[in-house]
Design a protein around this motif. Structure first.
Motif, mmCIF file in Angstrom:
data_model
loop_
_atom_site.group_PDB
_atom_site.id
_atom_site.type_symbol
_atom_site.label_atom_id
_atom_site.label_comp_id
_atom_site.label_asym_id
_atom_site.label_seq_id
_atom_site.Cartn_x
_atom_site.Cartn_y
_atom_site.Cartn_z
ATOM 1 N N THR A 182 37.817 49.017 39.359
ATOM 2 C CA THR A 182 36.859 48.562 40.370
ATOM 3 C C THR A 182 36.169 49.753 41.035
ATOM 4 O O THR A 182 34.959 49.740 41.282
ATOM 5 N N THR B 177 36.959 38.999 38.030
ATOM 6 C CA THR B 177 37.031 37.977 39.068
ATOM 7 C C THR B 177 37.104 36.552 38.538
ATOM 8 O O THR B 177 37.481 35.647 39.277
ATOM 9 N N LEU C 236 33.631 51.303 38.632
ATOM 10 C CA LEU C 236 32.399 50.529 38.589
ATOM 11 C C LEU C 236 31.526 50.831 39.807
ATOM 12 O O LEU C 236 30.292 50.936 39.695
ATOM 13 N N SER D 53 27.799 43.961 35.435
ATOM 14 C CA SER D 53 27.942 42.555 35.835
ATOM 15 C C SER D 53 28.967 41.834 34.972
ATOM 16 O O SER D 53 29.772 41.042 35.470
ATOM 17 N N ASP E 17 32.392 42.955 36.045
ATOM 18 C CA ASP E 17 32.693 42.317 37.330
ATOM 19 C C ASP E 17 33.175 40.893 37.113
ATOM 20 O O ASP E 17 34.152 40.439 37.724
ATOM 21 N N ASP E 18 32.459 40.159 36.251
ATOM 22 C CA ASP E 18 32.848 38.780 35.958
ATOM 23 C C ASP E 18 34.263 38.738 35.382
ATOM 24 O O ASP E 18 35.065 37.864 35.719
#
Length: 227
Positions: free
Chosen positions: A128, A164, A131, A157, A160-161
């Motif tokens: 994280t 999460t 990124l 992106s 990130d997906d």
């Protein structure tokens, strides 16, 4: 993020799709009157799970695990997803269902959980931060081409997906992380400040980041070893 298990994902779909085996395929899957977009999305989920199983089997084989029995059922699992060779209407779901195939799929789900699907929370935290560092330098470095800037943003992106979204496939995360590593190499070559990019890029391959996945993709390993 919990590392995902494509065999478990497919099991979960089969549990819904074959709950009413006496009905035709459309009815048993709850697709009667359903939006084509929903139907297509569920079909994609099924096929993504099959592709994920292929990747998981490659990883298991690389670890020296015996996978021959699973390979025998990949075609059957695929046919159960796409309802081949049966028609979708006026054919009972029971014609597609195989208890043996589901039992073997359940065994594979357990093996993936035991051997592959492990995620280190510290690695998630590290990635994280990586990124965030990429976003920071991307926002400050105007020497990167618009095309590469767009591509890097898209990869960020996607990752990130993956971090999460509990429905994201862990093997797709591996692939996205590999593409990010390669794209950052291109950014290093384009940038007026290549050392900034290289410093962050190196962080993708430190143990804390690699620990998020059970083995980095083969391409990355070849690149870093000069192979």
């Amino acid at each position: 993020m919990a590392a995902l298990n494509p065999a478990q994902e497919l099991l979960d779909l089969f549990e819904v799709w074959f709950k009413d085996q006496a009905s035709d395929v459309v009815t048993s899957r709850g697709y009667a009157g359903e939006s084509p977009h929903i139907i297509a999305e569920n079909m994609r989920r099924g096929m993504q799970a099959v592709v994920g199983i292929d990747r998981a089997l490659d990883q298991l084989a690389a670890r020296g695990r015996k996978i021959a029995v699973y390979l025998q059922y990949v075609a059957k699992w695929t046919f159960m997803v796409v309802a081949y060779p049966q028609a979708w209407q006026q054919v009972a779901s029971s014609n597609l269902y195989s208890k043996d195939a589901v039992n073997v799929l359940e065994l594979l789900a357990h093996q993936i959980d035991n051997d592959l699907a492990d995620t280190d929370p510290a690695a998630v935290e590290h990635l994280t931060q990586v990124l965030a560092d990429v976003r920071a330098v991307l926002g400050e470095d105007d020497s990167i081409s618009p095309e590469l800037r767009w591509y890097l943003g898209r990869l960020l992106s996607q990752i990130d997906d993956a971090l999460t979204d509990a429905t994201y496939n862990v093997f797709d995360l591996r692939s996205a992380l590999e593409r990010l590593w390669v794209a950052m190499g291109a950014a290093t070559a384009e940038s007026r400040e290549p050392t900034r990019w290289q410093k962050i890029r190196d962080q993708i391959l430190v143990p804390a980041s690699v620990g998020i996945l059970t083995g980095m993709p083969g391409t990355v390993l070849q690149l870093t070893s000069g192979g």
